[in-house]
Design an enzyme around this catalytic site. Structure first.
Site, PDB file in Angstrom:
ATOM      1  N   SER A 279       0.828  -1.208   0.000  1.00  0.00           N
ATOM      2  CA  SER A 279       0.000   0.000   0.000  1.00  0.00           C
ATOM      3  C   SER A 279       0.862   1.257   0.000  1.00  0.00           C
ATOM      4  O   SER A 279       1.990   1.253   0.473  1.00  0.00           O
ATOM      5  CB  SER A 279      -0.891   0.027   1.243  1.00  0.00           C
ATOM      6  OG  SER A 279      -1.744  -1.082   1.258  1.00  0.00           O
TER       7      SER A 279
HETATM    8  N1  SAH Z   1      -0.998  -4.810   4.106  1.00  0.00           N
HETATM    9  C1  SAH Z   1      -0.246  -4.797   2.871  1.00  0.00           C
HETATM   10  C2  SAH Z   1      -1.163  -4.744   1.678  1.00  0.00           C
HETATM   11  C3  SAH Z   1      -1.121  -6.013   0.931  1.00  0.00           C
HETATM   12  S1  SAH Z   1      -2.197  -6.099  -0.467  1.00  0.00           S
HETATM   13  C4  SAH Z   1       0.772  -3.681   2.893  1.00  0.00           C
HETATM   14  O1  SAH Z   1       1.361  -3.437   3.897  1.00  0.00           O
HETATM   15  O2  SAH Z   1       1.073  -3.068   1.905  1.00  0.00           O
HETATM   16  C5  SAH Z   1      -3.532  -7.039   0.211  1.00  0.00           C
HETATM   17  C6  SAH Z   1      -3.235  -8.466   0.581  1.00  0.00           C
HETATM   18  O3  SAH Z   1      -4.460  -9.054   0.985  1.00  0.00           O
HETATM   19  C7  SAH Z   1      -2.703  -9.345  -0.553  1.00  0.00           C
HETATM   20  O4  SAH Z   1      -1.466  -9.872  -0.194  1.00  0.00           O
HETATM   21  C8  SAH Z   1      -3.767 -10.434  -0.689  1.00  0.00           C
HETATM   22  O5  SAH Z   1      -3.237 -11.715  -1.001  1.00  0.00           O
HETATM   23  C9  SAH Z   1      -4.409 -10.426   0.690  1.00  0.00           C
HETATM   24  N2  SAH Z   1      -5.751 -10.992   0.753  1.00  0.00           N
HETATM   25  C10 SAH Z   1      -6.786 -10.864  -0.119  1.00  0.00           C
HETATM   26  N3  SAH Z   1      -7.868 -11.529   0.323  1.00  0.00           N
HETATM   27  C11 SAH Z   1      -7.512 -12.100   1.520  1.00  0.00           C
HETATM   28  C12 SAH Z   1      -8.187 -12.917   2.469  1.00  0.00           C
HETATM   29  N4  SAH Z   1      -9.465 -13.306   2.310  1.00  0.00           N
HETATM   30  N5  SAH Z   1      -7.505 -13.320   3.560  1.00  0.00           N
HETATM   31  C13 SAH Z   1      -6.210 -12.956   3.768  1.00  0.00           C
HETATM   32  N6  SAH Z   1      -5.530 -12.184   2.913  1.00  0.00           N
HETATM   33  C14 SAH Z   1      -6.155 -11.755   1.789  1.00  0.00           C
END
Ligand code: SAH
Length: 224
Positions: free
Chosen positions: A73
């Site tokens: 993000s």
């Molecule tokens: N928190 C991260 C953002 C990662 S993007 C940061 O610091 O930048 C969002 C993440 O959510 C992805 O890795 C994706 O695989 C995960 N995701 C999507 N659906 C999910 C679910 N149902 N359970 C767990 N993770 C999920």
């Protein structure tokens, strides 16, 4: 003799302390007022969470690819969501859904007593685990799981942060929110809006905050 600025992983100037300082100034200009959040973001090196080729861009206000079709993000949204959850007070037990590379998790670990974070893509869990170990984030527990179901056995949580966009607010997550607890969650598909959900003794209150752009929250788990 020239005194070299602190530099990390890549050449001087790329991820130097000055570049990082610019990110903090920008966050303040963008309306981030919680200095505890700013201090946590000053401390966590964002460039170690992205591939070396991208580390030159690590302190720009952009989301960047982390593999497996997912992104880290943008700093503003990490700061904003953390600020909303803190609401000016220390956080105790926090649940994050969507660990990704673990950047937001690391920031949360610096402002909370305990952090639980769930990620559905196994190699990202491994990646995040390595990063968090490097940074000695010992108050974090990561698991490979579908986060839309929450983590019932460890709840209720004082704060829940969902970092992937949900088509609707999963009722399991609302149930795992403690009284007085706050959840931030992006809701929507093409047009997404960040929502704040507060559980009070009187019930649940939901507030739409601002437009955002996240990868989708998907069901089930994936091994690659
Ligand atoms: N928190 C991260 C953002 C990662 S993007 C940061 O610091 O930048 C969002 C993440 O959510 C992805 O890795 C994706 O695989 C995960 N995701 C999507 N659906 C999910 C679910 N149902 N359970 C767990 N993770 C999920």
């Amino acid at each position: 003799m020239a005194i070299p600025r602190t530099s990390h992983k890549t050449g001087i100037g790329m991820t130097s302390s000055r570049t990082r300082e610019r990110m903090l100034t920008r966050l303040r200009e963008q309306g981030i007022q919680d200095e505890v959040v700013i201090a946590a973001m000053a401390e966590i090196p964002r460039h170690i969470f992205v591939d070396e080729a991208l580390s030159i861009r690590a302190y720009e206000d952009v989301s960047l690819p982390i593999g497996y079709g997912q992104t880290i993000s943008q700093p503003y949204i990490v700061a904003k969501m953390t600020q909303i959850l803190r609401n000016g007070k220390p956080l105790n037990k926090v649940l994050e859904i969507g660990t990704g590379c673990g950047y937001q998790t690391a920031v949360l670990s610096r402002v909370s007593t305990d952090v639980y974070s769930l990620e559905r893509i196994r190699p990202l869990v491994m990646k995040a685990r390595n990063h968090l170990r490097t940074l000695k984030c010992t108050n974090v527990k990561l698991d490979h799981a579908d986060g839309s179901l929450g983590l019932k056995d460890y709840g209720p949580f004082d704060a829940i942060m969902v970092t992937a966009a949900a088509s609707h607010v999963p009722p399991e997550l609302v149930e795992q929110l403690a009284v007085g607890g706050r959840m931030v969650i992006p809701v929507g598909t093409t047009d997404q809006v960040l929502h704040l959900i507060e559980r009070t003794a009187q019930g649940i209150q939901q507030t739409a905050l601002e437009s955002v752009k996240f990868v989708p929250l998907l069901g089930g788990t994936a091994l690659s």
